[in-house]
Motif scaffolding. Structure first.
Motif: not given
Length: 369
Positions: A241, A234-235, A238, A139-141, A136
């Protein structure tokens, strides 16, 4: 028991400013006691418990001050006995200044940062949880200050493990009329619960601030997907969001469509307007005259507009039916949600002109003067 005057200001400051972490929840103070055995008539409370929202839990810490030496920094009793930060690392505790009304708030804020680090390190013993957390961040914002983790532990088991995630959705474009009656911030927080480190049964819960919940039409108007078996944060995160961001965009688009249609009606019939909703653009009314026949037209837009056609209500100013002004409701006329606001207004204008004469005759036949 009441707080001692020595500590009133620092406790009041904590209760006002003590909104920490992801959920920005209010810190509560309770169970006030005195460490002195001397009976005093004046307030003498110098130890109390604080309740702090953290990672979907409420953690309880006891703060121990000393009436006889108010300048001395407080001691703490943590409900999690494994959490034992080094005092030398708590700069606001080392530099304690009872003359600063924010001194206790600063200490709690710093302790919470150490508490967060403590629970992050607990994840390192479990490869699956460590992967969920690190992916998280990498690899995410999502930044670290948007995530809190908490691991419940007993002698027999570890879990549940909570991930509390503040989703960085941009709510700034939500129309002001949807949020003006709801104080507070706009926020969306996702709580992910793992019953145990390796469990495949993961439970997600979404919490919206009152302003956002109202803007979306209530708590039942937004459903997040179930956490997929074998899935990962991780999937999944998002996806939630994007769901929220799309909901914001749709809310704004519908608002703009209503606004566009109302502007088109005003362009066509501005001199005849009686009143209209200048905040949400849900309704407008006109006083029209046709061949010396006066009538009122009400136009109402449903929350589902533009999928649902505007409701047109013709009302005679002369005739009554059952002791009410004679009126007719028209909602089954030719309509397409794909039409632009100006085209809708033009077509509705044509429909009105085509039906005035029939409405006049029916109001004379069915109504009474």
């Amino acid at each position: 028991m009441q707080i001692s005057p020595h500590f009133n200001k620092i406790v009041e400051s904590l209760m006002v400013e003590g909104k920490f972490g992801v959920c920005n929840g209010i810190t509560r103070v309770n169970d006030v006691k005195s460490g002195s055995s001397t009976l005093r008539k004046s307030p003498s409370g110098d130890r109390f418990k604080i309740y702090i929202p953290y990672a979907g839990q409420t953690i309880t810490w006891e703060v121990i001050l000393d009436n006889s030496c108010p300048e001395e920094p407080p001691d703490f009793i943590f409900e999690d006995s494994d959490f034992c930060p080094n005092v030398a690392d708590i700069k606001s505790l080392v530099n304690w200044d009872i003359g600063d009304p924010h001194c206790l708030t600063k200490v709690i804020r710093e302790l919470l940062e150490h508490y967060k680090t403590f629970h992050e390190r607990l994840l390192e013993a479990h490869s699956r949880l460590q992967f969920e957390y690190s992916s998280l961040l990498d690899q995410t914002e999502l930044s670290r200050d948007l995530i809190e983790v908490y691991s419940e532990r007993t002698e027999k088991k570890i879990g549940p493990i909570n991930f509390l995630i503040k989703l960085p959705v941009d709510f700034s474009d939500i129309p002001p009329y949807l949020t003006k009656d709801n104080p507070g911030e706009n926020s969306a927080v996702l709580l992910i619960l793992f019953p145990s480190p390796d469990s495949s049964r993961v439970t997600p819960q979404l919490y919206l601030s009152p302003r956002v919940e109202h803007a979306f039409g209530g708590s039942g108007n937004l459903r997040i997907p179930a956490f997929p078996s074998g899935g990962c944060l991780l999937d999944y995160v998002p996806d939630v969001y994007k769901l929220l961001q799309n909901k914001v965009e749709k809310t704004v688009q519908i608002y703009e469509r209503r606004k566009e249609l109302m502007a088109a009606f005003l362009s066509h019939f501005g001199r005849s307007v009686l009143e209209f909703d200048a905040d949400g653009f849900f309704d407008i009314s006109f006083l029209f005259e046709w061949n010396d026949f006066f009538f009122i037209l009400y136009i109402e837009l449903a929350p589902s507009f533009p999928q649902e056609a505007p409701v047109l209500t013709f009302q005679s100013i002369y005739h009554e039916s059952k002791e009410k002004p004679y009126s007719e409701v028209h909602d089954k006329y030719p309509y397409s949600p794909r039409w632009s606001g100006p085209e809708m207004a033009t077509r509705i204008k044509t429909y009105i002109l085509d039906n005035i004469q029939a409405f006049q005759k029916q109001s004379v036949m069915s109504g009474s003067l």
